[in-house]
Design an enzyme around this catalytic site. Structure first.
Site, short mmCIF file in Angstrom:
data_model
loop_
_atom_site.label_atom_id
_atom_site.label_comp_id
_atom_site.label_asym_id
_atom_site.label_seq_id
_atom_site.Cartn_x
_atom_site.Cartn_y
_atom_site.Cartn_z
N CYS A 85 -34.15 111.66 -4.20
CA CYS A 85 -33.68 111.27 -5.54
C CYS A 85 -34.28 112.13 -6.64
O CYS A 85 -33.81 112.10 -7.78
CB CYS A 85 -33.96 109.80 -5.80
N CYS A 203 -29.46 96.67 -7.52
CA CYS A 203 -29.56 97.94 -6.81
C CYS A 203 -28.65 98.94 -7.51
O CYS A 203 -27.52 98.59 -7.87
CB CYS A 203 -29.10 97.80 -5.36
N CYS A 204 -29.12 100.17 -7.71
CA CYS A 204 -28.30 101.12 -8.45
C CYS A 204 -27.06 101.47 -7.63
O CYS A 204 -27.11 101.55 -6.41
CB CYS A 204 -29.10 102.36 -8.82
#
Ligand code: ZN
Lengths: 381, 148
Positions: A85, A203-204
């Protein structure tokens, strides 16, 4: 005086970009960054391209050369960066160091990701890793942090859910955010349970998207309008000892402190923050690592409104990963782009009044209960 | 019990736990030990991360307490049961905090601090879909808990 600056930003809305390839999206944001900076492609002396998942999803590699070629940028050094990420912010870190070392005067960072495809599953650290074979997926690491945090500090899932509600309120003011409709704590809590106690809205979301920034030396920055100083850019990894504390996050705290130290400032000096709110609990933990509040005070810091737009330390006014969406390779670049936009006083309805110093924080990957990578960049005008 | 059937099933990975049949020795996790540093590691690294010395394979403990846990409700990898539980366990013997699966049949009884003991079960598959043995931690009965 900063040795490097950001002088151009390009971003496209995050969400589904059906029919657009990684190269299409990467080239588009590169084009927008060049136009924003008013720089000719021939002036770019180094290119860094960030992507996290194309190798796994599509079998693609070394995409950067294709993207930069689309922009008429060739012959120069091009490096492809994968760091989970933090792929985008790691690329930024490398570009910053290259400019700071006087190896080049202008460098460009592009991050792009395509995730809204049938091939996509849940992110893990790779199927050959021991933890993955024992069932670890990215949200579960943070769910375990959440359960431990709630136990140690006696708080409730509904309180964590407020992070998602706040960041959605911010996203409404960001035309590039993926989800803009307001949500309530009840809606967050009633969305499907993914990994206890994290529901879907905690949660993204996956997204397609891309973002770019152009960095330049101090000399070039003097000739440009609207350039933003880079006070520090750091990258650190974990120690991966066996007894990781999942609440007092050593790697996170160490990374933030290193960035403060290099910039010669502290959290009290910073006006606007973008942090890696991949999950609601993440943002709470990052408040504490960033020194915005003491350990265990993250929920109170949120509930007192300090981290919302208009509060004393606004966090994720872009909507954050939770509402802007998280196209892995683009996220770290988009966070830095948001800070640049804020410091240029060009953020429109989500502008943090009078913001002069901002910080972008990103984390990626999982190993032995710790992050594989933590990046922090501090910028100023 | 399908003990015989379990004996035919291969472990999901090598050198992570002791192999059946267990008889008088209950299953144990395998880690690395550096005699120079007098330190244990899990999983076993190729070299000692502290002194780069040789690492021996050693049992690291099969009892511990739950540091944290979660129940995963997404479609599982490796055909694990759905839902399944995972967490970090503080091992009593070596003080290592290790990641692992919990007994999929007792998901709602998990809590921080609870005592657990290692078991090995046919749990999930390899990437080709063949059943595999995996270690998982089972809650110790409460009466045993209160005796200690
Ligand atoms: Zn050693």
């Amino acid at each position: 005086m900063a040795v490097a600056s950001v002088t151009g930003v390009g971003i496209i809305p995050f969400g589904k970009h059906s029919g657009k390839s990684i190269i299409d999206m990467g080239a588009k944001v590169g084009y927008l960054a060049l136009k924003d900076a008013g720089i000719d492609p021939s002036k770019i002396q180094a290119g860094f391209f960030a992507n996290g998942l194309a190798g796994r999803l599509f079998g693609d590699s070394t995409i950067g050369q294709n993207v930069f070629w689309e922009l008429g940028i060739n012959k120069i050094p091009v490096v492809n960066v994968e760091n989970a990420c933090t792929s985008g912010s790691s690329a930024f870190y490398l570009a910053y160091n290259m400019v700071a070392a006087n190896q080049v005067e202008i460098a460009m960072v592009i991050g792009a990701e395509k995730m809204c495809v049938p091939e996509f599953g849940l992110i893990n650290s790779g199927e050959t890793e021991l933890d993955t074979q024992l069932g670890l997926i990215a949200p579960a690491s943070f769910a375990m942090r959440a359960i431990r945090y709630m136990d140690e500090y006696d708080c409730k899932p509904e309180q964590l859910a407020q992070v998602a509600v706040k960041n959605r309120q911010h996203a409404r003011l960001n035309p590039n955010a993926q989800f803009k409709d307001p949500i309530s704590i009840d809606m967050v809590m009633d969305s499907p349970m993914i990994v206890d106690p994290l529901t879907r809205f905690q949660c993204c979301p996956i997204a397609d998207g891309a973002a770019a920034v152009i960095l330049c030396s101090e000399n070039i920055a003097k000739q440009m309008n609207r350039s933003v100083n880079i006070e520090s850019a750091i990258l650190c990894t974990g120690s991966y000892g066996n007894n990781q504390d999942m609440i007092l996050w050593e790697t996170d705290t160490r990374g933030c402190n290193l960035a403060y130290e290099k910039a010669g400032i502290g959290s009290q000096d910073i006006d606007v923050f973008e942090c890696h709110d991949a999950f609601t609990i993440s943002e709470i933990l990052h408040y504490e690592a960033l020194g915005l509040c003491d350990p265990g005070e993250g929920i109170r810091f949120l509930e007192e409104g300090h981290s919302r737009l208009g509060g004393k330390k606004p966090v994720n006014v872009s909507g954050g990963l939770l509402s802007r969406g998280h196209p892995v390779g683009a996220t770290g670049v988009a966070q830095i782009g948001e800070i640049v936009t804020q410091l240029r006083n060009e953020a429109g309805p989500r502008q943090v009044e009078g913001a002069k110093i901002g910080l972008a924080h990103c984390m990626g990957g999982d190993k032995s209960g710790d992050t594989k990578s933590c990046t922090v960049a501090i910028l100023s005008v | 019990m399908d003990t015989n059937a379990d004996n035919m099933i291969l472990p999901f990975a090598k050198n992570i736990f002791t192999q059946p049949p267990y008889k008088s020795n209950p299953p144990d996790l395998l880690g690395g030990f550096c005699s120079g540093c007098n330190d244990y590691f899990f999983p076993k690294p190729g070299y000692c991360p502290k002194c780069l010395g040789n690492i021996q394979t050693r049992p690291i403990g099969n009892k511990g307490t739950i540091y944290s846990f979660t129940v995963v409700r997404t479609p599982p990898l490796f055909d694990l049961p759905s839902p399944y539980a995972i967490g970090y366990i503080d091992l009593i013997k070596t003080k290592l905090r290790v990641f692992g699966l919990f007994d999929p049949e007792a998901l709602d009884q998990l809590k921080i601090g609870a005592r657990v003991v290692l078991s090995v079960k046919s749990l999930g598959t390899d990437s080709q879909g063949s059943p595999r043995l995996r270690p998982c931690f089972i809650l110790e009965p409460e009466n045993e808990h209160t005796m200690i």
